[in-house]
Design a protein around this motif. Structure first.
Motif, PDB file in Angstrom:
ATOM      1  N   PHE A   1       0.851  -1.212   0.000  1.00  0.00           N
ATOM      2  CA  PHE A   1       0.000   0.000   0.000  1.00  0.00           C
ATOM      3  C   PHE A   1       0.874   1.244   0.000  1.00  0.00           C
ATOM      4  CE2 PHE A   1      -0.439   1.815   4.446  1.00  0.00           C
ATOM      5  CZ  PHE A   1      -0.685   3.136   4.085  1.00  0.00           C
ATOM      6  N   LEU A   2       1.930   1.231   0.804  1.00  0.00           N
ATOM      7  CA  LEU A   2       2.787   2.422   0.891  1.00  0.00           C
ATOM      8  C   LEU A   2       3.546   2.647  -0.420  1.00  0.00           C
ATOM      9  CD1 LEU A   2       4.041   1.896   4.559  1.00  0.00           C
ATOM     10  CD2 LEU A   2       2.720   3.866   3.760  1.00  0.00           C
ATOM     11  N   ALA A   3       4.022   1.570  -1.045  1.00  0.00           N
ATOM     12  CA  ALA A   3       4.760   1.705  -2.302  1.00  0.00           C
ATOM     13  C   ALA A   3       3.837   2.181  -3.425  1.00  0.00           C
ATOM     14  CB  ALA A   3       5.398   0.369  -2.676  1.00  0.00           C
TER      15      ALA A   3
ATOM     16  N   ALA B   1      10.860  18.649   6.607  1.00  0.00           N
ATOM     17  CA  ALA B   1      10.138  18.882   5.346  1.00  0.00           C
ATOM     18  C   ALA B   1       8.717  18.321   5.289  1.00  0.00           C
ATOM     19  CB  ALA B   1      10.950  18.320   4.188  1.00  0.00           C
ATOM     20  N   THR B   2       8.483  17.141   5.850  1.00  0.00           N
ATOM     21  CA  THR B   2       7.136  16.560   5.707  1.00  0.00           C
ATOM     22  C   THR B   2       6.114  17.394   6.490  1.00  0.00           C
ATOM     23  OG1 THR B   2       8.181  14.403   5.518  1.00  0.00           O
ATOM     24  CG2 THR B   2       5.800  14.428   5.843  1.00  0.00           C
ATOM     25  N   GLY B   3       6.446  17.698   7.743  1.00  0.00           N
ATOM     26  CA  GLY B   3       5.531  18.487   8.578  1.00  0.00           C
ATOM     27  C   GLY B   3       5.378  19.914   8.070  1.00  0.00           C
TER      28      GLY B   3
ATOM     29  N   GLY C   1       6.098  11.896  16.408  1.00  0.00           N
ATOM     30  CA  GLY C   1       7.368  11.611  15.741  1.00  0.00           C
ATOM     31  C   GLY C   1       7.769  12.728  14.810  1.00  0.00           C
ATOM     32  N   ASN C   2       8.547  12.361  13.820  1.00  0.00           N
ATOM     33  CA  ASN C   2       9.118  13.360  12.911  1.00  0.00           C
ATOM     34  C   ASN C   2       8.052  14.260  12.288  1.00  0.00           C
ATOM     35  OD1 ASN C   2       9.643  13.882   9.834  1.00  0.00           O
ATOM     36  ND2 ASN C   2      11.619  13.981  10.843  1.00  0.00           N
ATOM     37  N   VAL C   3       7.033  13.679  11.692  1.00  0.00           N
ATOM     38  CA  VAL C   3       6.048  14.477  10.960  1.00  0.00           C
ATOM     39  C   VAL C   3       5.240  15.335  11.929  1.00  0.00           C
ATOM     40  CG1 VAL C   3       4.101  14.401   9.361  1.00  0.00           C
ATOM     41  CG2 VAL C   3       5.935  12.714   9.159  1.00  0.00           C
TER      42      VAL C   3
ATOM     43  N   SER D   1       0.271  12.794  20.200  1.00  0.00           N
ATOM     44  CA  SER D   1      -0.091  11.464  20.716  1.00  0.00           C
ATOM     45  C   SER D   1       1.006  10.453  20.409  1.00  0.00           C
ATOM     46  CB  SER D   1      -1.408  10.996  20.077  1.00  0.00           C
ATOM     47  OG  SER D   1      -1.227  10.721  18.708  1.00  0.00           O
ATOM     48  N   ASP D   2       0.861   9.249  20.969  1.00  0.00           N
ATOM     49  CA  ASP D   2       1.619   8.102  20.474  1.00  0.00           C
ATOM     50  C   ASP D   2       0.684   6.900  20.524  1.00  0.00           C
ATOM     51  OD1 ASP D   2       1.698   7.184  23.121  1.00  0.00           O
ATOM     52  OD2 ASP D   2       3.757   7.873  23.451  1.00  0.00           O
ATOM     53  N   SER D   3       1.198   5.694  20.326  1.00  0.00           N
ATOM     54  CA  SER D   3       0.275   4.567  20.229  1.00  0.00           C
ATOM     55  C   SER D   3      -0.367   4.212  21.567  1.00  0.00           C
ATOM     56  CB  SER D   3       0.962   3.355  19.604  1.00  0.00           C
ATOM     57  OG  SER D   3       2.238   3.203  20.128  1.00  0.00           O
TER      58      SER D   3
END
Ligand code: NDP
Length: 451
Positions: free
Chosen positions: A110-112, A212-214, A243-245, A264-266
């Motif tokens: 799915f990600l690819a 860059a993503t965020g 996380g990063n984003v 948040s986290d999991s």
């Protein structure tokens, strides 16, 4: 959708599901794209004849491999590694590596698949790929993570290269992991090339790649808000993930004048009614990236904030929601809460965080809504800029990279408007991003013959 097109979608999906049983995330991602592009495909019969869609959903190559490693006590562990080389019509395969216990073939595919269209949208010459392992760095020592990364790269290096396949980070893979993998790649191949992106600044990395993503998601959101005469200024924003984003989406939204109140986290989420400040974001960065702690520790440092165990932040009243954690983390119940609380904009920082049922509700209520493949494309775009800097052996300033990032996000927004504006004026960013991303890949495949 007319009957012929609907039949095409239905029979295509039945065959795909029969051929790829149990891969529910992959089915979900394909259906979302297919529903947007099917009317386009049926109106250009040569695409039907060339079986472009049948070819796009079949990875060019899937590599699956054993990753054995030893922990600090000397005990042996065996994980599974993946690299899905999905589509190289537009350039070398490009996409992140995810280390998380949930990783399986469906999630990799799915990600690819998503990555192929996202990379096309950036206008940079990058094909689509994704990789990872069901290894979780959480709770492991630096030495354990290093041994795992070295073992993973010992196999992966046979299949990648600066002109073949250029991996980057994703969930569970940040600067530390990229460093260990780059070191092992360099040792085994005896070459210093830009084969991985997200590298450290001193050894080939690009300024602004971590942000860059965020940041890019916020630039995209600015363009969306502008279509309704709005800005971030004074808006309340809920962000998920830490996380990063999430860190950089929260930071940029705050710098643009918003009050960002959740992360948040999991295990749960924190709500800070006063909003984040630079100092608080720095605390989170140190907590998550250096101390590798949990988000609940935020409330010990800032006691006016509250922690909600096993809950997601979507019940908190906000104007803008930015899901930046993982796939399917915002469902129909969450969407109903957001809409009831007056949220008017949902911007995806993560990949496919919103379930199809939630998207239908959000779009049905005419909220601004952008899919990750458009709004989180700033990360891979800046990876593309890192590849360019590596090739020309130059280092651009933050201002130069930021300017490129701004332009790319704004161009993606324009493409969404071009292909996604509906008769009533509503901008369907899902349709716009899918069609714009698809056209370039499909035409390139048609040009390159049956390969
Ligand atoms: P990180 O590993 O830096 O952070 C992931 C965050 O999501 C963590 O806070 C993690 O919490 C949380 N999370 C992970 N799994 C779950 C889960 N099942 N339920 C709830 N929370 C979860 O990853 P990134 O920030 O890099 O990636 C976040 C998303 O953004 C992913 O969907 C990724 O594919 C996408 N993305 C990332 C890009 C990048 O440049 N890094 C580029 C484009 C998209 P915990 O600590 O508990 O695991």
């Amino acid at each position: 959708m007319d009957k012929f097109t609907q039949n095409y979608v239905d029979s295509f999906m039945s065959e795909l599901i029969a051929k790829n049983p149990g891969e529910k995330e992959f089915h979900q991602a394909v259906r979302e794209v297919l529903e947007s592009v099917a009317p386009y495909i049926v109106s250009y019969p040569h695409l039907l004849d060339l079986k472009i869609m049948e070819r796009i959903v079949e990875p060019e190559r899937v590599i699956m491999f054993r990753v054995p490693w030893t922990d600090d006590k000397g005990e042996i562990h065996v994980n599974r590694g993946y690299r899905v080389q999905m589509n190289s019509a537009l350039g070398p395969y490009k996409g992140g590596i995810r280390f998380h216990s949930s990783v399986n073939l469906s999630i990799m595919k799915f990600l690819a698949f998503e990555q192929t269209f996202k990379n096309s949208l950036t206008t940079l010459p990058m094909g689509g790929g994704k990789g990872g392992s069901d290894f979780s760095p959480r709770g492991k020592s630096d030495n354990e993570v290093m041994r795992f990364c070295q073992s993973f790269m010992t196999e992966l290096q046979k299949h990648i290269g600066e002109n073949t396949d250029v991996p980057a980070g994703d969930i569970g893979v940040g600067g530390r992991e990229v460093g260990y993998m780059f070191g092992q790649y360099k040792r085994l191949r005896d070459e210093f090339t830009g084969t991985l992106t997200g590298k450290g600044l001193a050894w080939g990395g690009s300024l602004l790649r971590p942000e860059a993503t965020g940041y890019g998601a916020c630039y995209f959101a600015q363009a969306m808000l502008a279509t309704r005469g709005k800005t971030f200024d004074g808006q309340t924003v809920c962000v998920s993930g830490s996380g990063n984003v999430a860190q950089h989406a929260a930071q940029k939204a705050m710098r643009l004048g918003a009050k960002v109140v959740t992360l948040s986290d999991s295990n749960g989420y924190i709500y800070d009614p006063d909003g984040f400040t630079e100092e608080k974001i720095d605390f989170v960065k140190n907590l998550k990236n250096v101390r590798r702690g949990r988000i609940k520790e935020y409330v010990s440092e800032y006691p006016t904030a509250k922690y909600f165990e096993n809950e997601r932040p979507w019940g908190v009243k906000c104007d803008i929601a930015m899901p930046c954690a993982t796939q399917n983390e915002l469902d129909a119940e969450d969407a109903k809460k957001l809409i009831a609380n007056g949220c008017f904009c949902v911007v995806e920082g993560a990949n496919m965080p919103t379930t199809p049922e939630a998207i239908a509700l959000i779009q049905g209520a005419k909220l601004l809504y952008s899919p990750g493949k458009a709004s989180n494309a700033g990360g891979v775009a800046t990876s593309g800029l890192e590849m360019t800097q590596n090739s020309i052996r130059q280092h651009w300033t933050s201002e130069e990279v930021d300017e490129h990032l701004h332009r790319i996000m704004s161009d993606i927004h324009d493409a969404c408007i071009k292909y996604g504006t509906e008769e009533d004026g509503y901008i369907n960013y899902v349709k716009g991003a899918n069609i714009a991303g698809f056209i370039k890949v499909a035409n390139a495949m048609a040009d390159q013959g049956l390969v």
